[in-house]
Design a protein around this motif. Structure first.
Motif, mmCIF file in Angstrom:
data_model
loop_
_atom_site.group_PDB
_atom_site.id
_atom_site.type_symbol
_atom_site.label_atom_id
_atom_site.label_comp_id
_atom_site.label_asym_id
_atom_site.label_seq_id
_atom_site.Cartn_x
_atom_site.Cartn_y
_atom_site.Cartn_z
ATOM 1 N N VAL A 182 17.697 -20.422 26.031
ATOM 2 C CA VAL A 182 18.233 -19.603 27.111
ATOM 3 C C VAL A 182 17.751 -18.176 26.911
ATOM 4 O O VAL A 182 18.013 -17.568 25.866
ATOM 5 N N ASN A 183 17.021 -17.653 27.906
ATOM 6 C CA ASN A 183 16.509 -16.288 27.860
ATOM 7 C C ASN A 183 17.293 -15.445 28.859
ATOM 8 O O ASN A 183 17.304 -15.738 30.058
ATOM 9 N N VAL A 184 17.926 -14.402 28.369
ATOM 10 C CA VAL A 184 18.701 -13.493 29.206
ATOM 11 C C VAL A 184 18.036 -12.126 29.161
ATOM 12 O O VAL A 184 17.980 -11.493 28.097
ATOM 13 N N ILE A 185 17.521 -11.701 30.310
ATOM 14 C CA ILE A 185 16.824 -10.412 30.402
ATOM 15 C C ILE A 185 17.777 -9.420 31.056
ATOM 16 O O ILE A 185 18.071 -9.510 32.252
ATOM 17 N N LEU A 186 18.279 -8.480 30.271
ATOM 18 C CA LEU A 186 19.231 -7.485 30.750
ATOM 19 C C LEU A 186 18.500 -6.291 31.353
ATOM 20 O O LEU A 186 17.288 -6.133 31.155
ATOM 21 N N PRO A 187 19.202 -5.443 32.094
ATOM 22 C CA PRO A 187 18.545 -4.277 32.703
ATOM 23 C C PRO A 187 17.955 -3.347 31.644
ATOM 24 O O PRO A 187 18.433 -3.271 30.510
ATOM 25 N N GLU A 188 16.936 -2.647 32.029
ATOM 26 C CA GLU A 188 16.306 -1.688 31.129
ATOM 27 C C GLU A 188 17.297 -0.576 30.796
ATOM 28 O O GLU A 188 17.878 0.052 31.689
ATOM 29 N N GLY A 189 17.509 -0.357 29.520
ATOM 30 C CA GLY A 189 18.462 0.648 29.084
ATOM 31 C C GLY A 189 19.770 0.070 28.580
ATOM 32 O O GLY A 189 20.637 0.829 28.118
ATOM 33 N N ALA A 190 19.940 -1.248 28.631
ATOM 34 C CA ALA A 190 21.155 -1.860 28.096
ATOM 35 C C ALA A 190 21.189 -1.695 26.569
ATOM 36 O O ALA A 190 20.160 -1.756 25.897
ATOM 37 N N ILE B 171 19.957 -16.781 17.396
ATOM 38 C CA ILE B 171 20.151 -15.726 18.398
ATOM 39 C C ILE B 171 19.144 -14.635 18.084
ATOM 40 O O ILE B 171 19.167 -14.049 16.999
ATOM 41 N N GLU B 172 18.258 -14.372 19.039
ATOM 42 C CA GLU B 172 17.180 -13.397 18.826
ATOM 43 C C GLU B 172 17.312 -12.268 19.843
ATOM 44 O O GLU B 172 17.510 -12.508 21.034
ATOM 45 N N HIS B 173 17.190 -11.035 19.352
ATOM 46 C CA HIS B 173 17.214 -9.847 20.205
ATOM 47 C C HIS B 173 15.807 -9.248 20.220
ATOM 48 O O HIS B 173 15.264 -8.895 19.165
ATOM 49 N N THR B 174 15.240 -9.115 21.423
ATOM 50 C CA THR B 174 13.873 -8.638 21.527
ATOM 51 C C THR B 174 13.707 -7.827 22.815
ATOM 52 O O THR B 174 14.701 -7.448 23.449
ATOM 53 N N LYS B 175 12.451 -7.561 23.203
ATOM 54 C CA LYS B 175 12.145 -6.778 24.393
ATOM 55 C C LYS B 175 11.311 -7.605 25.371
ATOM 56 O O LYS B 175 10.573 -8.509 24.980
ATOM 57 N N HIS B 176 11.449 -7.258 26.653
ATOM 58 C CA HIS B 176 10.687 -7.912 27.710
ATOM 59 C C HIS B 176 10.194 -6.828 28.671
ATOM 60 O O HIS B 176 10.997 -6.034 29.179
ATOM 61 N N PHE B 177 8.882 -6.796 28.911
ATOM 62 C CA PHE B 177 8.291 -5.748 29.731
ATOM 63 C C PHE B 177 7.841 -6.313 31.074
ATOM 64 O O PHE B 177 7.237 -7.387 31.143
ATOM 65 N N THR B 178 8.155 -5.553 32.141
ATOM 66 C CA THR B 178 7.695 -5.877 33.493
ATOM 67 C C THR B 178 7.078 -4.634 34.101
ATOM 68 O O THR B 178 6.825 -3.642 33.397
ATOM 69 N N ASN B 179 6.841 -4.667 35.398
ATOM 70 C CA ASN B 179 6.192 -3.547 36.070
ATOM 71 C C ASN B 179 7.056 -2.282 36.024
ATOM 72 O O ASN B 179 8.271 -2.342 36.215
ATOM 73 N N PHE B 180 6.398 -1.152 35.770
ATOM 74 C CA PHE B 180 7.010 0.179 35.769
ATOM 75 C C PHE B 180 8.095 0.315 34.705
ATOM 76 O O PHE B 180 8.996 1.132 34.832
ATOM 77 N N ASP B 181 8.022 -0.496 33.652
ATOM 78 C CA ASP B 181 8.960 -0.342 32.541
ATOM 79 C C ASP B 181 8.489 0.776 31.617
ATOM 80 O O ASP B 181 7.284 0.983 31.425
#
Length: 486
Positions: free
Chosen positions: A382-390, A404-414
Motif C-alpha cells: 500500500v503506497n500512500v502519497i501525502l501532500p507536499e509539506g506533510a 513500514i517505509e517512509h520515503t519521498k515521491h516527486f511529481t511535476n512542480f515539486d
C-alpha cells in the motif's frame, strides 16, 4: 620392530584426526536445538472445534473451557502449532466467551526447534486463581491447506478438494472432552476418515467425537474429500496507491491485481466452441467468468485496464451504499490460469480524511485491503502519497505489518517532494480488511507551495526566452564585403 611400532602410532594418530574432523563437521553438534518448557498449570475441561471448509480460506473456531490446576495464580495460556501448520496461519485472535466478547492479547512466544512447534501465548486480563475456570475462544484462519484432487479435470467437470488435519487439538495440556466439527460447502462429500463409532455425518457437517481424556499433543489424521464448485483464487500480488490532494480536495485510488486460479487444471487444451455450448453448466465448474468489486458509493472517473489496454466488457452499477464494478476478463479463467489488471477512481477527500482541531493533525482512514473475500493474497503493498509539506507522519494499524517505509515521491512542480508511506504485508486475507489510520500535520501555507513553484518556474522560463531572443543567431561565418565605398 621399530618400523612396526611406528606404523601403529601413525595409524592411531590418523584415527584420532578422522574422529576430530568428523565431530567438528557433524551437523548435530554445529546446530543446537532449543526446547521451550511450557508450564502445565492448565487442563482443558472441554474443547469445541469448528473447522469451516466452505471457502478456500480455512477458518477454525476453537472454544475452550480451561481450569487452573496449579497452586499459583496464572494468566498465560499456551497454544502450539506444528511448523508446517504455522506457516499457513494468516490471522489468529483470541477473545473471552464469558460475558462480553472482549479481545484478549495473543502473540508468538517462541519456536521449539526440538519438537518443531510454534508457540502462541494468550494473556488474560486478570490471573486465574487455583481451581478457577475460564471460557475463551480462539479463531485461526489458514491459507494453502487445501488442494484439488484430482489435480486435472476435463473442461466441463465438477471440482473436488481435499483437506487434511487433526481430529484432536494439538494442545500442550490434557483435555477431558473434545469434539471437532467439519462444515462443508454442500452435502456432496466423496470420503472422510473415521467410522460410525467416532464420526457422524449430518447434511453438510461431519462431527468427530466427543472424545474423552485426550493426552497432551495428541494427533489423529483427519482427511475429507469434498465437492467445491467455485474458483480457488489467489492474488500473487496486490498494490494499492492512494494519492491525496488538499488543493483539489481529491483522493485518487488505483489498485493493481495479479490473480491466479489455484483450482484443478484442465487436462486438455481449451475449446472455445465447447465453452460456448456449455454456458448452462458453467456454474457447476470452477471457471471464473467475472469478478464483482465493491467501490465507494461516491467514486467517480472509474476505469479498468489490463496489459492490453482499456477493457470495455465490464459493468458498472451505482447503488446507495456502494458502486459495483463487475470485472469481466478478456477470457474465462480455469485452473492454473493468470490474469492481471488495474482499476482506479477518484473520490472527494472528505470521505476519507478529516482534520482534528483538538490534536491539530489530519487523520486519513482507509481499509488495508478490500475485495479479497474468499481469496488469499501472497503480498500486499500500500503506497500512500501525502501532500507536499506533510510532516510528523504516524501509522496506526490494528495488526502487525511486515514493513513500514517512509520515503519521498516527486511529481511535476515539486520542490521538496511528497511524503510517501509504503506499507507491506505477506499472507493477507479478508480478515485484514480493517481500517488503517495515518496521521500527519499539514500547514495551510503549504497550499501555496505548488502554485508558487509553478509561478516561479513559468517566470524563469519567460526570462530565459527573453534572454534567448536578444542573442544574435548567425549560421556560418559572415564574409567581409569586397566592395569599397565610393
Amino acid at each position: 620392530m621399530q618400523s612396526a611400532s611406528l606404523r601403529i602410532w601413525l595409524g592411531a594418530l590418523l584415527v584420532l584426526c578422522c574422529a576430530f574432523i568428523t565431530s567438528a563437521t557433524s551437523p548435530t553438534n554445529s546446530i543446537s536445538k532449543t526446547t521451550i518448557p511450557i508450564p502445565t498449570h492448565f487442563q482443558n475441561i472441554k474443547v469445541l472445534r469448528i473447522i469451516d471448509l466452505r471457502t478456500p480460506i480455512v477458518h477454525e473456531d476453537i472454544g475452550f473451557r480451561a481450569k487452573n490446576i496449579g497452586n499459583q495464580p496464572v494468566n498465560e495460556y499456551y497454544l502450539t502449532f506444528k511448523a508446517q501448520d504455522e506457516e499457513n496461519i494468516a490471522s489468529i485472535n483470541a477473545f473471552l466467551r464469558q460475558g462480553p466478547k472482549t479481545a484478549l492479547s495473543i502473540e508468538q512466544a517462541g519456536f521449539d526447534s526440538e519438537k518443531e512447534l510454534q508457540l502462541y501465548k494468550v494473556t488474560f486480563d486478570s490471573p486465574l486463581q487455583p481451581d478457577e475456570e475460564i471460557r475463551f475462544g480462539v479463531k485461526v484462519a489458514y491459507t494453502n491447506v487445501i488442494e484439488p484432487l484430482p489435480k486435472k479435470l476435463p473442461q466441463i467437470s465438477r471440482q473436488h478438494l481435499i483437506f487434511n488435519g487433526n481430529v484432536y487439538l494439538f494442545s500442550p495440556y490434557n483435555t477431558e472432552e473434545i469434539k471437532t466439527t467439519l462444515q462443508l460447502p454442500n452435502e456432496k462429500i466423496l470420503s472422510y476418515t473415521g467410522n460410525d463409532e467416532i464420526v457422524v455425518k449430518t447434511g453438510n457437517k461431519i462431527i468427530y467425537g466427543p472424545f474423552q481424556n485426550i493426552p497432551a499433543e495428541s494427533y489423529n489424521i483427519l482427511s475429507c474429500h469434498y465437492e467445491y464448485l467455485k474458483p480457488v483464487l489467489t492474488l500473487t500480488s496486490l498494490r494499492r496507491d492512494f494519492q491525496l490532494s488538499h488543493w483539489g480536495g481529491n483522493l485518487a485510488v488505483e489498485e493493481h491485481f495479479a490473480l491466479r486460479h489455484d483450482g484443478a487444471k484442465m487436462e486438455e487444451p481449451f475449446n472455445r466452441a465447447k465453452y460456448q455450448l456449455s454456458r448452462s453448466v458453467h456454474a457447476q465448474t470452477n471457471v471464473l467468468q467475472h469478478l464483482p468489486l465493491e467501490l465507494p458509493a461516491h467514486a467517480r472517473d472509474i476505469y479498468y485496464r489490463d496489459d492490453i489496454g482499456n477493457v470495455s466488457t465490464s459493468a458498472l452499477t451505482y447503488g446507495p451504499s456502494a458502486t459495483i464494478l463487475d470485472i469481466k476478463p478478456r477470457y474465462p479463467l480455469y485452473g492454473g490460469w493468470n490474469y492481471t489488471w488495474f482499476h482506479g477512481y477518484n473520490i472527494d477527500l472528505g470521505y476519507f480524511a478529516r482534520y482534528s482541531k483538538k490534536s491539530g493533525v489530519y487523520i486519513l482512514n482507509f481499509k488495508f485491503v478490500e475485495n479479497v473475500i474468499d481469496m488469499a493474497v501472497e503480498k500486499v503493498e500500500v503506497n500512500v502519497i501525502l501532500p507536499e509539506g506533510a510532516k510528523n507522519v504516524k501509522v496506526n494499524a490494528p495488526f502487525k505489518l511486515d514493513s513500514i517505509e517512509h520515503t519521498k515521491h516527486f511529481t511535476n512542480f515539486d520542490t521538496t517532494g511528497h511524503y510517501k508511506v509504503v506499507l507491506k504485508k505477506f499472507n493477507v486475507i479478508n480478515e485484514h480488511s480493517q481500517p488503517i489510520q495515518i496521521t500527519y500535520e499539514y500547514s495551510s501555507i503549504r497550499y501555496l507551495q505548488k502554485p508558487l513553484a509553478a509561478s516561479v518556474g513559468f517566470f524563469a522560463l519567460f526570462i530565459f526566452s527573453i534572454i534567448i531572443s536578444k542573442l544574435p543567431v548567425v549560421i556560418g561565418q559572415q564574409k567581409k564585403s569586397l566592395l569599397k565605398e565610393e
